[in-house]
Design an enzyme around this catalytic site. Structure first.
Site, PDB file in Angstrom:
ATOM      1  N   CYS A   1     -22.371   6.124 -51.363  1.00 12.45           N
ATOM      2  CA  CYS A   1     -22.599   7.397 -50.793  1.00 12.45           C
ATOM      3  C   CYS A   1     -21.314   8.315 -51.436  1.00 12.45           C
ATOM      4  O   CYS A   1     -20.279   7.960 -51.297  1.00 12.45           O
ATOM      5  CB  CYS A   1     -22.572   7.277 -49.251  1.00 12.45           C
ATOM      6  SG  CYS A   1     -22.856   9.174 -48.499  1.00 12.45           S
TER       7      CYS A   1
ATOM      8  N   CYS B   1     -33.189  -0.488 -40.197  1.00 13.53           N
ATOM      9  CA  CYS B   1     -32.226   0.577 -40.461  1.00 13.53           C
ATOM     10  C   CYS B   1     -32.243   0.288 -42.003  1.00 13.53           C
ATOM     11  O   CYS B   1     -31.794  -0.785 -42.638  1.00 13.53           O
ATOM     12  CB  CYS B   1     -31.210   0.476 -39.973  1.00 13.53           C
ATOM     13  SG  CYS B   1     -29.779   1.614 -40.611  1.00 13.53           S
TER      14      CYS B   1
ATOM     15  N   CYS C   1     -16.288   5.771 -42.554  1.00 12.56           N
ATOM     16  CA  CYS C   1     -17.625   5.282 -42.836  1.00 12.56           C
ATOM     17  C   CYS C   1     -17.199   3.944 -44.104  1.00 12.56           C
ATOM     18  O   CYS C   1     -16.466   4.671 -45.149  1.00 12.56           O
ATOM     19  CB  CYS C   1     -18.536   6.170 -43.485  1.00 12.56           C
ATOM     20  SG  CYS C   1     -20.290   5.557 -43.976  1.00 12.56           S
TER      21      CYS C   1
ATOM     22  N   CYS D   1     -23.360  -0.336 -41.447  1.00 17.50           N
ATOM     23  CA  CYS D   1     -23.379  -0.443 -42.924  1.00 17.50           C
ATOM     24  C   CYS D   1     -22.495  -0.196 -43.678  1.00 17.50           C
ATOM     25  O   CYS D   1     -21.385   0.363 -43.263  1.00 17.50           O
ATOM     26  CB  CYS D   1     -24.652   0.478 -43.106  1.00 17.50           C
ATOM     27  SG  CYS D   1     -26.426  -0.331 -42.648  1.00 17.50           S
TER      28      CYS D   1
ATOM     29  N   GLU E   1     -27.744  -2.665 -48.024  1.00 16.19           N
ATOM     30  CA  GLU E   1     -27.777  -3.316 -46.659  1.00 16.19           C
ATOM     31  C   GLU E   1     -28.870  -2.684 -45.929  1.00 16.19           C
ATOM     32  O   GLU E   1     -29.249  -1.599 -45.886  1.00 16.19           O
ATOM     33  CB  GLU E   1     -26.546  -3.252 -46.022  1.00 16.19           C
ATOM     34  CG  GLU E   1     -25.416  -3.759 -46.702  1.00 16.19           C
ATOM     35  CD  GLU E   1     -24.116  -3.505 -46.121  1.00 16.19           C
ATOM     36  OE1 GLU E   1     -24.143  -3.214 -44.827  1.00 16.19           O
ATOM     37  OE2 GLU E   1     -23.117  -3.864 -46.622  1.00 16.19           O
TER      38      GLU E   1
ATOM     39  N   CYS F   1     -17.155  10.404 -45.527  1.00  8.70           N
ATOM     40  CA  CYS F   1     -16.755  10.572 -44.265  1.00  8.70           C
ATOM     41  C   CYS F   1     -15.738   9.438 -43.989  1.00  8.70           C
ATOM     42  O   CYS F   1     -15.713   8.496 -44.472  1.00  8.70           O
ATOM     43  CB  CYS F   1     -18.081  10.205 -43.083  1.00  8.70           C
ATOM     44  SG  CYS F   1     -19.385  11.493 -43.197  1.00  8.70           S
TER      45      CYS F   1
END
Ligand code: SAH
Length: 352
Positions: free
Chosen positions: A113, A106, A120, A334, A93, A117
């Site tokens: 990932c 961005c 997220c 995101c 994205e 976190c």
């Protein structure tokens, strides 16, 4: 020969490719410019190169760009969110935002990932792979082409942890800053990290003029480790130490990101602790009302809490702003579009 795909290659590497094909050196300049400046997705667009050579190149060195899979435009502020499909079928994205000074994109640095976190959306199903430098520049090319605008600023704050993909992120910076490429100055680029301390030292040694953003989100270890697993490996004291050294070495202000989550990190006590933590530093605190994501139960802080938190920091002399939230009607934060698309695809597969 270079181990990189052509969209990730530097001018010097493309020169080697040309020499290996028995082509004169000036071809490298042409090809580099077509790829990095114009962002062509096919050799057929390289009109100053013969057809024969174009087909030779496209067989040996395919250009892997980003295709638009889905696009959403905010009715409120015109922010555009792209879901791009990569050549291997993975999705990433990017978000295009309009500011007074120009357009900011961005971009993502990884497919998924692995930092974990808790608030997220990008990390929920782990990291699939790193993006190549070419795929990072490719997001800018695709967005520019689609929107018909020039992107003047880039923030590496999309999906992924750029310092977990260090070499490609550095290669990206050199490509995007090249005067025959997109020629975006380092001062117009921000790189955001959750705090991988050794890589931050490495970045510091490069002494770049980019803005370093550090995702802080909590002013003390216990809470930070709870919401950001990376803190268990690189605790706050180490993180703040590298941040101080970074600002001293580069004379660049660090930007601390702080997502305000109701009842968790938005208390007055947290504000005081945060003020103490960053005291005397060349820095800026960016408060972000947390985006509520499907996968978690966190709620964003109220306006009033946000305001009170902000005034405490202000009263302690901390340089603080509240980030303007763009694209709130299009899930602009995101990871959300991708996880939905991945889910749709797997539901589709399961149904077959
Ligand atoms: N991995 C890097 C960059 C990508 S995340 C980093 O951690 O900095 C970009 C920013 O969005 C980070 O500050 C991240 O903590 C923040 N973020 C992630 N999920 C969020 C959410 N639900 N609400 C608000 N900010 C969020």
């Amino acid at each position: 020969m270079s181990e990189y795909d052509i969209k990730s290659m530097t001018y010097e590497e493309i020169t080697d490719v040309c020499l290996s094909l028995g082509l004169p050196k000036f071809r490298a300049g042409q090809i580099f410019k077509w790829i990095q400046h114009f962002g062509v997705s096919s050799y057929d667009e390289m009109t100053d190169i013969s057809k024969q050579l174009r087909s030779k190149l496209s067989e040996a060195y395919p250009i892997n760009g980003c295709e638009i899979e889905l696009k959403r435009v905010s009715k409120i502020d015109g922010t555009v969110k792209y879901l791009f499909r990569l050549h291997d079928g993975n999705y990433i994205e990017s978000v295009l935002m309009k500011y007074k000074y120009g357009y900011t994109l961005c971009i993502s640095s990884q497919v998924g990932c692995k930092m974990g976190c808790m608030f997220c959306a990008s990390t929920k199903s782990g990291c699939v792979r790193n993006l190549t430098a070419g795929e990072m520049v490719g997001q800018i090319h695709a967005a520019q082409r689609d929107a018909g605008v020039r992107v003047s600023h880039v923030v590496i704050m999309g999906m992924g942890e750029p310092l977990d993909n260090f070499d490609n992120a550095m290669r990206f910076l050199s490509l995007v800053g090249n005067e025959n490429g997109l020629n975006i100055g380092m001062r117009n680029i921000s790189l955001s990290t959750c705090g991988i301390v050794p890589r931050m030292y490495e970045l510091m040694e490069k002494n770049l003029q980019i803005t370093l953003s550090v995702s802080l989100h909590a002013p003390e270890n216990e809470l930070r480790s709870r919401i950001m697993p990376v803190n268990r490996k690189y605790p706050l004291a180490d993180l703040m130490k590298v941040c101080r050294e970074y600002t001293e070495k580069t004379s660049r202000r660090i930007s601390f990101e702080y997502a305000m989550i109701s009842g968790l990190n938005d208390t007055k006590e947290c504000a005081y602790k945060l003020a103490d933590l960053v005291k005397g530093m060349l820095c800026h605190v960016n408060l972000i009302p947390a985006n509520e994501i499907e996968e978690s139960t966190y709620k964003r802080s109220s306006e009033k809490t946000l305001k009170d938190f902000c005034s405490i920091l202000n009263s302690r002399g901390v340089n603080v702003t509240v980030r303007r939230s763009l694209g709130s009607d299009i899930d602009a934060s995101c990871g959300q579009l991708r996880s939905r698309r991945e889910k749709q695809n797997s539901d589709g597969r399961n149904a077959k």
